[in-house]
Motif scaffolding. Structure first.
Motif, mmCIF file in Angstrom:
data_model
loop_
_atom_site.group_PDB
_atom_site.id
_atom_site.type_symbol
_atom_site.label_atom_id
_atom_site.label_comp_id
_atom_site.label_asym_id
_atom_site.label_seq_id
_atom_site.Cartn_x
_atom_site.Cartn_y
_atom_site.Cartn_z
ATOM 1 N N LEU A 1 3.650 21.268 56.932
ATOM 2 C CA LEU A 1 4.624 22.065 57.685
ATOM 3 C C LEU A 1 5.623 22.738 56.747
ATOM 4 N N ASP A 2 6.083 22.002 55.736
ATOM 5 C CA ASP A 2 7.038 22.564 54.771
ATOM 6 C C ASP A 2 6.421 23.745 54.020
ATOM 7 N N LEU A 3 5.200 23.573 53.551
ATOM 8 C CA LEU A 3 4.545 24.629 52.795
ATOM 9 C C LEU A 3 4.276 25.832 53.692
ATOM 10 N N GLY A 4 3.902 25.573 54.947
ATOM 11 C CA GLY A 4 3.688 26.670 55.886
ATOM 12 C C GLY A 4 4.954 27.475 56.105
ATOM 13 N N ALA A 5 6.091 26.786 56.190
ATOM 14 C CA ALA A 5 7.367 27.487 56.357
ATOM 15 C C ALA A 5 7.678 28.341 55.132
ATOM 16 N N CYS A 6 7.351 27.825 53.938
ATOM 17 C CA CYS A 6 7.578 28.597 52.712
ATOM 18 C C CYS A 6 6.686 29.843 52.678
ATOM 19 N N TYR A 7 5.454 29.706 53.129
ATOM 20 C CA TYR A 7 4.540 30.852 53.196
ATOM 21 C C TYR A 7 5.083 31.910 54.154
ATOM 22 N N ASP A 8 5.507 31.499 55.345
ATOM 23 C CA ASP A 8 6.062 32.456 56.310
ATOM 24 C C ASP A 8 7.302 33.150 55.749
ATOM 25 N N GLU A 9 8.133 32.384 55.054
ATOM 26 C CA GLU A 9 9.352 32.956 54.476
ATOM 27 C C GLU A 9 9.014 33.962 53.379
ATOM 28 N N LEU A 10 8.003 33.655 52.565
ATOM 29 C CA LEU A 10 7.615 34.586 51.510
ATOM 30 C C LEU A 10 7.138 35.905 52.105
ATOM 31 N N LEU A 11 6.304 35.851 53.140
ATOM 32 C CA LEU A 11 5.830 37.086 53.751
ATOM 33 C C LEU A 11 6.988 37.869 54.372
ATOM 34 N N ALA A 12 7.924 37.163 55.014
ATOM 35 C CA ALA A 12 9.076 37.839 55.614
ATOM 36 C C ALA A 12 9.934 38.499 54.544
ATOM 37 N N ASP A 13 10.166 37.784 53.444
ATOM 38 C CA ASP A 13 10.974 38.343 52.357
ATOM 39 C C ASP A 13 10.260 39.517 51.690
ATOM 40 N N ALA A 14 8.936 39.411 51.550
ATOM 41 C CA ALA A 14 8.173 40.509 50.948
ATOM 42 C C ALA A 14 8.225 41.745 51.835
ATOM 43 N N ARG A 15 8.111 41.540 53.128
ATOM 44 C CA ARG A 15 8.158 42.669 54.055
ATOM 45 C C ARG A 15 9.525 43.356 54.018
ATOM 46 N N ALA A 16 10.575 42.556 53.796
ATOM 47 C CA ALA A 16 11.940 43.088 53.776
ATOM 48 C C ALA A 16 12.343 43.616 52.399
ATOM 49 N N GLY A 17 11.450 43.474 51.390
ATOM 50 C CA GLY A 17 11.763 43.970 50.055
ATOM 51 C C GLY A 17 12.575 43.014 49.211
ATOM 52 N N ARG A 18 12.715 41.778 49.667
ATOM 53 C CA ARG A 18 13.516 40.808 48.914
ATOM 54 C C ARG A 18 12.688 40.032 47.894
ATOM 55 N N ALA A 19 11.384 39.959 48.085
ATOM 56 C CA ALA A 19 10.532 39.160 47.205
ATOM 57 C C ALA A 19 9.153 39.807 47.116
ATOM 58 N N TYR A 20 8.413 39.397 46.115
ATOM 59 C CA TYR A 20 7.036 39.853 45.987
ATOM 60 C C TYR A 20 6.240 38.834 45.186
ATOM 61 N N PHE A 21 4.944 39.006 45.177
ATOM 62 C CA PHE A 21 4.056 38.172 44.370
ATOM 63 C C PHE A 21 2.983 39.083 43.802
ATOM 64 N N LYS A 22 2.142 38.537 42.961
ATOM 65 C CA LYS A 22 1.093 39.323 42.319
ATOM 66 C C LYS A 22 -0.256 38.641 42.521
ATOM 67 N N VAL A 23 -1.320 39.372 42.215
ATOM 68 C CA VAL A 23 -2.636 38.744 42.118
ATOM 69 C C VAL A 23 -2.744 38.154 40.719
ATOM 70 N N TYR A 24 -2.958 36.862 40.648
ATOM 71 C CA TYR A 24 -3.150 36.231 39.348
ATOM 72 C C TYR A 24 -4.635 35.901 39.177
ATOM 73 N N ARG A 25 -5.315 36.681 38.345
ATOM 74 C CA ARG A 25 -6.746 36.474 38.113
ATOM 75 C C ARG A 25 -6.971 35.147 37.398
ATOM 76 N N GLN A 26 -7.957 34.404 37.857
ATOM 77 C CA GLN A 26 -8.202 33.080 37.290
ATOM 78 C C GLN A 26 -9.015 33.133 35.996
ATOM 79 N N PHE A 27 -9.896 34.142 35.876
ATOM 80 C CA PHE A 27 -10.710 34.284 34.666
ATOM 81 C C PHE A 27 -11.349 32.944 34.268
ATOM 82 N N LYS A 28 -12.112 32.371 35.190
ATOM 83 C CA LYS A 28 -12.765 31.088 34.934
ATOM 84 C C LYS A 28 -13.821 31.248 33.836
ATOM 85 N N MET A 29 -13.507 30.796 32.641
ATOM 86 C CA MET A 29 -14.367 31.039 31.487
ATOM 87 C C MET A 29 -15.589 30.131 31.453
#
Length: 209
Positions: A166-194
């Protein structure tokens, strides 16, 4: 930016729980929820193979097959995380669409937004794994071949795991809300599994010579 319907944590958790006994998913290239389901399927498959790989009495050949299946599902799990992040970033308008599938997609975030160290796709992956832990721990609380102390201990762990999800789900929802509002963002981090790439794994390179 027009309102975009993206899966909430509650929707993802419900889908994860419903999929625990379902067949493998067929993912369409433009299906965000399909990629979320694919990630969950490969986590489920990893869980099963990890259990089998720890057998003490199984023939060596079976353990080798388990280990190779683990590598395969882990690669596909990580590929699904990257696809989920690409879909979410595109829907939120946080990346240049022309660079979306590049090794380093170009961010279009306005100055001042905070960079979240974990991607939304990685958060959904962790939510998936917590769902598997919850299901497995719940089974322990229902066992009849163990004593009350075992069931009580597992019930306490089950409650903690449920709260963590539940805690992690709330953090996910908050991240999307902040990203939509321009307050936060994230990137695609390629794993490059060698280790799965015959061109990059030194042991596989040596075998090919």
């Amino acid at each position: 930016m027009p309102e975009i319907t993206l899966p909430s944590a509650a929707e993802v958790i419900a889908a994860h729980d419903a999929a625990l006994t379902s067949a493998p998913v067929t993912v369409e290239p433009d299906d965000l929820r399909g990629w979320i389901a694919a990630n969950h399927f490969h986590n489920r498959s990893l869980w099963a193979q990890e259990d089998l790989a720890r057998r003490k009495l199984a023939p060596d050949a079976e353990i080798v097959a388990n280990k190779r299946a683990i590598d395969r599902h882990n690669q596909q799990r990580n590929d699904a995380i990257e696809r989920v992040d690409e879909f979410l970033l595109s829907a939120l308008g946080l990346v240049d669409p022309a660079t979306l599938t590049a090794a380093l997609p170009r961010s279009t975030v306005a100055p001042g937004a905070r960079l979240n160290s974990e991607t939304a796709g990685s958060m959904l992956d962790r939510i998936s794994i917590l769902g598997l832990k919850i299901a497995a721990m719940r089974e322990q609380t229902l066992r009849t071949d163990v004593d009350d102390a075992h069931r009580e201990s597992c019930d306490e762990k089950l409650q903690r795991l449920s709260q963590q999800r539940l805690d992690l789900g709330a953090c996910y929802d908050e991240l999307l809300a902040d990203a939509r509002a321009g307050r936060a963002y994230f990137k695609v981090y390629r794993q490059f599994k060698m280790y799965n790439d015959p061109r990059l794994n030194p042991a596989l390179v040596a075998e090919s010579k």
